[in-house]
Design a protein around this motif. Structure first.
Motif: not given
Length: 372
Positions: A182-187
């Motif tokens: 999730v965090d990486a996709q948001a980045m």
């Protein structure tokens, strides 16, 4: 410890609690040192007396071991100092924490040592020593491939340096690690959005699934992508334009969803204010931005949102109050020029959860404005 209980929700109060604890430890150290100095003076007197030493009363006790300030306390205080913008003080505390571990390695767990290494890298980054910070992050990634935050910091640093391909590389690496989806996709979505590839940004948002889509950070990213898709040409900027209004309402509802989960999330409040301004509800928008400003002030440096000054400046500019607009823009400029490499797309996550209070009447004002 009180500071640990308060750190997530009231960082300013937590910092005060940690600082009091450090003061008590320092006081204890000073008292032990003074007693040891007195013993040293007694031993010196005995040595100077020579054969007459028997006439001196009492025996000299052995020195007390000087207590070591716990590395965990020093580390936690340093983290909060860093979040409050006191970089120099934070670095001094981290250096002391390292010395504390060297003095008594048994007092620090392996996980604490790893966390301290990451925190030191963040401080190196904040002080402008980007080469050393990058080296430390890379070392941590090699030793612990699942350390998601290191990938995201490397991505944010590359983005700040204008190396967008490298930034996307590190964010993509993070998506391959367990727990970093999730965090990486948001980045990645933020990186795509900032270079104008909104289709790729939407794909990143869509890859997280139903559960991931409820994550506050991803919701904020999703809302930002929606707002980025608003028509830029002036002919389509009329509040009466249905397609444009639909975009704004979609983003507004996403920001409101974040506030349902985290009523104190001022990034969502700022986004909500932007939506209201785009819809022409200037009074309600200003109330939202004012609330962000009050919350930022109450957070005592733990929350910085230069965009809010820009938004308020835009509102004053629309009202032709040019001096007030200029003051807001100057404040935003000062914050953006702060010597800190934390300008990556994960501002909300690297900081952790935003600590402030949003008044209930704000949402009431939003509901009222939307009924007009």
């Amino acid at each position: 410890m009180l500071g640990e209980l308060l750190a997530a929700t009231e960082p300013a109060a937590a910092l005060e609690a940690f600082s009091r604890a450090l003061t008590l430890h320092s006081q204890q150290q000073r008292e032990v040192l003074l007693r040891n100095e007195a013993r040293a003076a007694q031993r010196a007197a005995v040595d100077a007396a020579g054969d007459d030493a028997a006439q001196l009363d009492g025996s000299v006790e052995d020195d007390e071991p000087v207590p070591v300030v716990p590395a965990k306390l020093l580390n936690n205080t340093a983290v909060l100092m860093y979040r409050a913008g006191a970089i120099g003080e934070a670095m001094a505390l981290m250096n002391e924490a390292e010395q504390s571990i060297k003095a008594d390695p048994s007092k620090a767990t392996a996980l604490q040592t790893i966390s301290m290494a990451y925190n030191m890298a963040r401080l190196q980054e904040a002080t402008g020593d980007l080469k050393n910070a990058q080296h430390m992050y890379r070392n941590l990634v090699q030793q612990f491939p699942g350390y998601i935050d290191c990938y995201l910091r490397l991505s944010a640093m590359a983005k700040a340096a204008g190396a967008m391909a490298e930034a996307q590389h590190w964010a993509a690496q993070a998506t391959q690690q367990a727990g970093g989806h999730v965090d990486a996709q948001a980045m990645l979505a933020t990186l795509h959005m900032e270079r104008g590839d909104l289709n790729a940004a939407r794909e990143c948002v869509g890859k997280v699934g139903a559960e991931g889509s409820k994550d506050p950070y991803m919701l904020l990213t999703h809302a930002n992508v929606v707002m980025a898709a608003l028509p830029a040409d002036k002919s389509a900027r009329s509040p009466a334009d249905k397609t444009r209004r639909d975009h704004i309402y979609k983003a507004l509802n996403i920001y409101r969803e974040v506030l349902k989960q985290q009523p104190d999330n001022i990034y969502a409040v700022n986004g909500l204010g932007t939506c209201l301004a785009e819809l022409g509800h200037m009074a309600a928008a200003k109330q939202a931005f004012d609330e962000v400003m009050r919350a930022s002030a109450k957070a005592k440096g733990f929350v910085r949102l230069p965009e809010t000054y820009v938004n308020l400046g835009n509102l004053w500019l629309a009202r032709q109050q040019y001096n007030d607009a200029l003051i807001m823009y100057e404040h935003a400029s000062k914050l953006h020029n702060h010597k800190n490499a934390q300008v990556g797309g994960a501002a909300y996550h690297a900081s952790g959860a935003a600590q402030a209070f949003v008044l209930c009447c704000l949402l009431d004002a939003v509901e009222y404005a939307l009924l007009l």
